[in-house]
Enzyme design. Structure first.
Site, PDB file in Angstrom:
ATOM      1  N   LYS A   1      96.029   8.411 -31.068  1.00 50.87           N
ATOM      2  CA  LYS A   1      97.054   7.663 -31.791  1.00 50.87           C
ATOM      3  C   LYS A   1      96.443   6.502 -32.554  1.00 50.87           C
ATOM      4  O   LYS A   1      95.723   5.681 -31.971  1.00 50.87           O
ATOM      5  CB  LYS A   1      98.081   7.134 -30.785  1.00 50.87           C
ATOM      6  CG  LYS A   1      99.083   6.148 -31.358  1.00 50.87           C
ATOM      7  CD  LYS A   1     100.157   6.842 -32.173  1.00 50.87           C
ATOM      8  CE  LYS A   1     101.074   5.825 -32.849  1.00 50.87           C
ATOM      9  NZ  LYS A   1     102.469   6.179 -32.780  1.00 50.87           N
TER      10      LYS A   1
ATOM     11  N   ALA B   1     111.409  -3.923 -31.161  1.00 50.32           N
ATOM     12  CA  ALA B   1     111.708  -2.718 -31.940  1.00 50.32           C
ATOM     13  C   ALA B   1     111.718  -1.523 -30.999  1.00 50.32           C
ATOM     14  O   ALA B   1     110.806  -1.367 -30.186  1.00 50.32           O
ATOM     15  CB  ALA B   1     110.641  -2.522 -33.007  1.00 50.32           C
TER      16      ALA B   1
ATOM     17  N   HIS C   1     113.697  -0.314 -24.294  1.00 53.11           N
ATOM     18  CA  HIS C   1     113.455  -1.726 -23.962  1.00 53.11           C
ATOM     19  C   HIS C   1     114.697  -2.180 -23.205  1.00 53.11           C
ATOM     20  O   HIS C   1     115.811  -1.738 -23.533  1.00 53.11           O
ATOM     21  CB  HIS C   1     113.341  -2.584 -25.226  1.00 53.11           C
ATOM     22  CG  HIS C   1     112.108  -2.329 -26.038  1.00 53.11           C
ATOM     23  ND1 HIS C   1     110.889  -2.898 -25.742  1.00 53.11           N
ATOM     24  CD2 HIS C   1     111.915  -1.580 -27.147  1.00 53.11           C
ATOM     25  CE1 HIS C   1     109.999  -2.506 -26.646  1.00 53.11           C
ATOM     26  NE2 HIS C   1     110.588  -1.695 -27.501  1.00 53.11           N
TER      27      HIS C   1
ATOM     28  N   ASP D   1     110.516   9.385 -30.750  1.00 44.61           N
ATOM     29  CA  ASP D   1     110.139   7.967 -30.665  1.00 44.61           C
ATOM     30  C   ASP D   1     111.121   7.225 -29.759  1.00 44.61           C
ATOM     31  O   ASP D   1     111.374   6.035 -29.958  1.00 44.61           O
ATOM     32  CB  ASP D   1     110.074   7.311 -32.048  1.00 44.61           C
ATOM     33  CG  ASP D   1     109.276   6.019 -32.041  1.00 44.61           C
ATOM     34  OD1 ASP D   1     108.622   5.710 -31.029  1.00 44.61           O
ATOM     35  OD2 ASP D   1     109.314   5.309 -33.060  1.00 44.61           O
TER      36      ASP D   1
ATOM     37  N   HIS E   1     106.720  12.833 -29.887  1.00 42.69           N
ATOM     38  CA  HIS E   1     106.436  11.372 -29.923  1.00 42.69           C
ATOM     39  C   HIS E   1     107.401  10.688 -28.958  1.00 42.69           C
ATOM     40  O   HIS E   1     108.583  10.549 -29.255  1.00 42.69           O
ATOM     41  CB  HIS E   1     106.634  10.826 -31.342  1.00 42.69           C
ATOM     42  CG  HIS E   1     106.365   9.360 -31.470  1.00 42.69           C
ATOM     43  ND1 HIS E   1     105.701   8.831 -32.556  1.00 42.69           N
ATOM     44  CD2 HIS E   1     106.649   8.303 -30.679  1.00 42.69           C
ATOM     45  CE1 HIS E   1     105.600   7.516 -32.414  1.00 42.69           C
ATOM     46  NE2 HIS E   1     106.186   7.174 -31.278  1.00 42.69           N
TER      47      HIS E   1
ATOM     48  N   HIS F   1     107.887   7.496 -25.816  1.00 40.80           N
ATOM     49  CA  HIS F   1     107.436   6.350 -25.013  1.00 40.80           C
ATOM     50  C   HIS F   1     108.070   6.433 -23.625  1.00 40.80           C
ATOM     51  O   HIS F   1     109.296   6.392 -23.519  1.00 40.80           O
ATOM     52  CB  HIS F   1     107.851   5.028 -25.669  1.00 40.80           C
ATOM     53  CG  HIS F   1     107.236   4.819 -27.009  1.00 40.80           C
ATOM     54  ND1 HIS F   1     106.042   4.161 -27.186  1.00 40.80           N
ATOM     55  CD2 HIS F   1     107.647   5.199 -28.250  1.00 40.80           C
ATOM     56  CE1 HIS F   1     105.736   4.143 -28.480  1.00 40.80           C
ATOM     57  NE2 HIS F   1     106.694   4.767 -29.144  1.00 40.80           N
ATOM     58  N   LEU F   2     107.229   6.567 -22.613  1.00 40.74           N
ATOM     59  CA  LEU F   2     107.762   6.593 -21.241  1.00 40.74           C
ATOM     60  C   LEU F   2     107.521   5.281 -20.513  1.00 40.74           C
ATOM     61  O   LEU F   2     107.967   5.116 -19.371  1.00 40.74           O
ATOM     62  CB  LEU F   2     107.144   7.749 -20.445  1.00 40.74           C
ATOM     63  CG  LEU F   2     107.569   9.153 -20.871  1.00 40.74           C
ATOM     64  CD1 LEU F   2     106.844  10.212 -20.038  1.00 40.74           C
ATOM     65  CD2 LEU F   2     109.083   9.345 -20.756  1.00 40.74           C
ATOM     66  N   ARG F   3     106.761   4.355 -21.135  1.00 43.27           N
ATOM     67  CA  ARG F   3     106.458   3.055 -20.506  1.00 43.27           C
ATOM     68  C   ARG F   3     105.719   3.260 -19.184  1.00 43.27           C
ATOM     69  O   ARG F   3     105.038   4.232 -18.975  1.00 43.27           O
ATOM     70  CB  ARG F   3     107.739   2.215 -20.300  1.00 43.27           C
ATOM     71  CG  ARG F   3     108.649   2.135 -21.509  1.00 43.27           C
ATOM     72  CD  ARG F   3     107.968   1.555 -22.710  1.00 43.27           C
ATOM     73  NE  ARG F   3     108.906   1.215 -23.763  1.00 43.27           N
ATOM     74  CZ  ARG F   3     108.568   1.091 -25.037  1.00 43.27           C
ATOM     75  NH1 ARG F   3     107.326   1.283 -25.444  1.00 43.27           N
ATOM     76  NH2 ARG F   3     109.472   0.770 -25.926  1.00 43.27           N
TER      77      ARG F   3
ATOM     78  N   ASN G   1     100.774   3.190 -25.915  1.00 41.57           N
ATOM     79  CA  ASN G   1     100.819   1.736 -26.175  1.00 41.57           C
ATOM     80  C   ASN G   1     101.319   0.943 -24.973  1.00 41.57           C
ATOM     81  O   ASN G   1     102.271   0.173 -25.057  1.00 41.57           O
ATOM     82  CB  ASN G   1     101.646   1.414 -27.438  1.00 41.57           C
ATOM     83  CG  ASN G   1     103.109   1.818 -27.334  1.00 41.57           C
ATOM     84  OD1 ASN G   1     103.465   2.729 -26.587  1.00 41.57           O
ATOM     85  ND2 ASN G   1     103.966   1.142 -28.084  1.00 41.57           N
TER      86      ASN G   1
ATOM     87  N   HIS H   1     100.803   5.914 -36.845  1.00 43.19           N
ATOM     88  CA  HIS H   1     101.904   4.998 -37.163  1.00 43.19           C
ATOM     89  C   HIS H   1     101.650   4.544 -38.599  1.00 43.19           C
ATOM     90  O   HIS H   1     100.785   3.714 -38.848  1.00 43.19           O
ATOM     91  CB  HIS H   1     101.929   3.798 -36.210  1.00 43.19           C
ATOM     92  CG  HIS H   1     103.100   2.892 -36.491  1.00 43.19           C
ATOM     93  ND1 HIS H   1     104.192   2.802 -35.661  1.00 43.19           N
ATOM     94  CD2 HIS H   1     103.365   2.087 -37.541  1.00 43.19           C
ATOM     95  CE1 HIS H   1     105.079   1.967 -36.195  1.00 43.19           C
ATOM     96  NE2 HIS H   1     104.597   1.519 -37.325  1.00 43.19           N
TER      97      HIS H   1
ATOM     98  N   LEU I   1     110.802   0.405 -35.487  1.00 51.07           N
ATOM     99  CA  LEU I   1     109.760   0.441 -36.511  1.00 51.07           C
ATOM    100  C   LEU I   1     109.197   1.852 -36.609  1.00 51.07           C
ATOM    101  O   LEU I   1     108.953   2.464 -35.563  1.00 51.07           O
ATOM    102  CB  LEU I   1     108.639  -0.553 -36.181  1.00 51.07           C
ATOM    103  CG  LEU I   1     109.035  -2.024 -36.378  1.00 51.07           C
ATOM    104  CD1 LEU I   1     107.983  -2.938 -35.798  1.00 51.07           C
ATOM    105  CD2 LEU I   1     109.261  -2.335 -37.853  1.00 51.07           C
TER     106      LEU I   1
ATOM    107  N   HIS J   1     107.191   9.509 -37.279  1.00 48.47           N
ATOM    108  CA  HIS J   1     108.469   8.870 -37.616  1.00 48.47           C
ATOM    109  C   HIS J   1     108.570   8.529 -39.099  1.00 48.47           C
ATOM    110  O   HIS J   1     108.708   7.374 -39.479  1.00 48.47           O
ATOM    111  CB  HIS J   1     108.764   7.646 -36.747  1.00 48.47           C
ATOM    112  CG  HIS J   1     107.578   6.776 -36.414  1.00 48.47           C
ATOM    113  ND1 HIS J   1     106.719   6.307 -37.359  1.00 48.47           N
ATOM    114  CD2 HIS J   1     107.140   6.284 -35.236  1.00 48.47           C
ATOM    115  CE1 HIS J   1     105.791   5.570 -36.773  1.00 48.47           C
ATOM    116  NE2 HIS J   1     106.014   5.545 -35.486  1.00 48.47           N
TER     117      HIS J   1
END
Ligand code: DOR
Ligand code: ZN
Length: 346
Positions: free
Chosen positions: A100, A264, A252, A248, A14, A16-18, A42, A137, A220, A175
């Site tokens: 997802k 978050a 940011h 996760d 899980h 996030h690479l943006r 996302n 999620h 979150l 998560h």
């Protein structure tokens, strides 16, 4: 004598690479420590089609050195309009490994997520047939449900009814933050697994709120009471096949975290392996680290184990790790575990 541990190369189930400038900075960091990662969809707009996933995958690969040995495992963002046919096409492509589910409003960029869970049943039935996992999620987003109860309420009111309707669906409850989630997975049979993050093994809600508010610990699902953290540590370090690592890691920029309405997400990709070695050593469970980071995940996803290995070493002196990383759009704070780190990837 230096303590040393060689394990199969970890995967991150899980991540996030943006996109854009952030992606270019954080992707090589994950690629250093992980062979594969399940990439969260996302983005704005979200990754909802095979075409989106292919294009996003190319942007990820372009951020890596010429001979990348990091495999991004792509996901599709499930909406109420997602068609079973699109999911099947994505599955057959071989590059999309999961779908997802974000309940609408539950977290960052979840506006396009699901409100009416009946609408996704045909897609879930197709996924069950394809043996394609649904990454969930697991939080309700109703305003009248206390934020610390949202995972337990989701399991009871949404997840269990969905799994009764589509019993053959493979589900990853992502998560996990509560003892309730851990118990649910343990009782749930072979079609359910759970990912656990690095930070939820280390912080509880006091770290966020006691003695001053610490936005860099806000994510979150939000960290819960200490008894829940202990249940997570027990599950992760047990070696049980249904629990594996999903960091996760969710970068940011500080300006977005340190704001009256802060985002978050915790950026852990850089020091996750060192933090985990610390947690497993404290639990007297270092031999089980490989199950959590490198064996249980691929087994659940029906993927081969990695053949490469990494070596973790423990230094005598505390390491000097960067507190932040720079990106062209601003700096990102690295997760501070609140203890001296001695373990590192050699
Ligand atoms: O803390 C989080 N950050 N939780 C999520 O579910 C999303 C993530 C993000 O994308 O920032
Ligand atoms: Zn996430």
């Amino acid at each position: 004598m230096t303590k040393r541990l060689e394990i199969l190369m970890p995967d991150d189930w899980h991540l996030h690479l943006r996109d854009g400038e952030m992606l270019k900075v954080v992707t090589p960091i994950s690629a250093r420590y992980f062979a594969r990662a399940i990439i969260m969809p996302n983005l704005v707009p979200p990754v909802t089609t095979l075409r989106d996933a292919e294009a996003y995958r190319q942007r990820i690969l372009a951020a890596l050195p010429a001979q990348p040995d990091f495999q991004p495992l792509m996901t599709l963002y499930l909406t109420e309009d997602t068609k079973a046919q699109e999911v099947e096409k994505a599955h057959l492509s071989g590059i999309v490994k999961a779908v997802k589910l974000y309940p609408a409003g539950a977290t960052t960029n979840s506006q396009s997520g699901v409100r009416d869970f009946d609408k996704i049943i045909p897609v879930l039935e197709k996924m069950a047939e394809l043996e394609m996992p649904l990454c969930v999620h697991g939080e309700v987003s109703d305003h009248d449900v206390d934020i610390f109860d949202r995972e337990a309420v989701f399991i009871e009111q949404v997840l269990e009814p969905l799994r009764v309707q589509v019993p053959m669906l493979k589900v990853v409850l992502e998560h996990v933050t509560t003892a309730d989630g851990i118990d649910y997975i343990r009782r749930g049979g072979d079609n359910i697994a759970g990912t656990i993050t690095t930070h939820h093994l280390i912080i509880n809600r006091n770290h966020i709120l006691a003695g001053g508010i610490r936005p860099h610990y806000y994510c979150l699902p939000v960290a819960k009471r200490e008894r829940h953290r202990l249940a997570l540590v027990q599950a992760a370090t047990s070696g049980e096949k249904q629990f594996f690592l999903g960091t996760d890691s969710a970068p940011h920029i500080d300006a977005a975290k340190l704001s009256p309405c802060g985002c978050a997400g915790i950026f852990t990709a850089l020091n996750t392996m060192g933090c985990l070695a610390h947690v497993f050593e404290e639990a007297d469970a270092l031999p089980n680290l490989e199950y959590f980071t490198s064996r249980n995940g691929p087994n659940f996803y029906n993927l081969p184990l990695n053949s490469r290995t990494i070596v973790l070493e423990k230094s005598e002196n505390p390491l000097a790790l960067p507190a932040t990383i720079k990106t062209p759009i601003g700096q990102v704070t690295v997760f501070d575990p609140g203890f001296n780190q001695h373990w590192y990837v050699a």
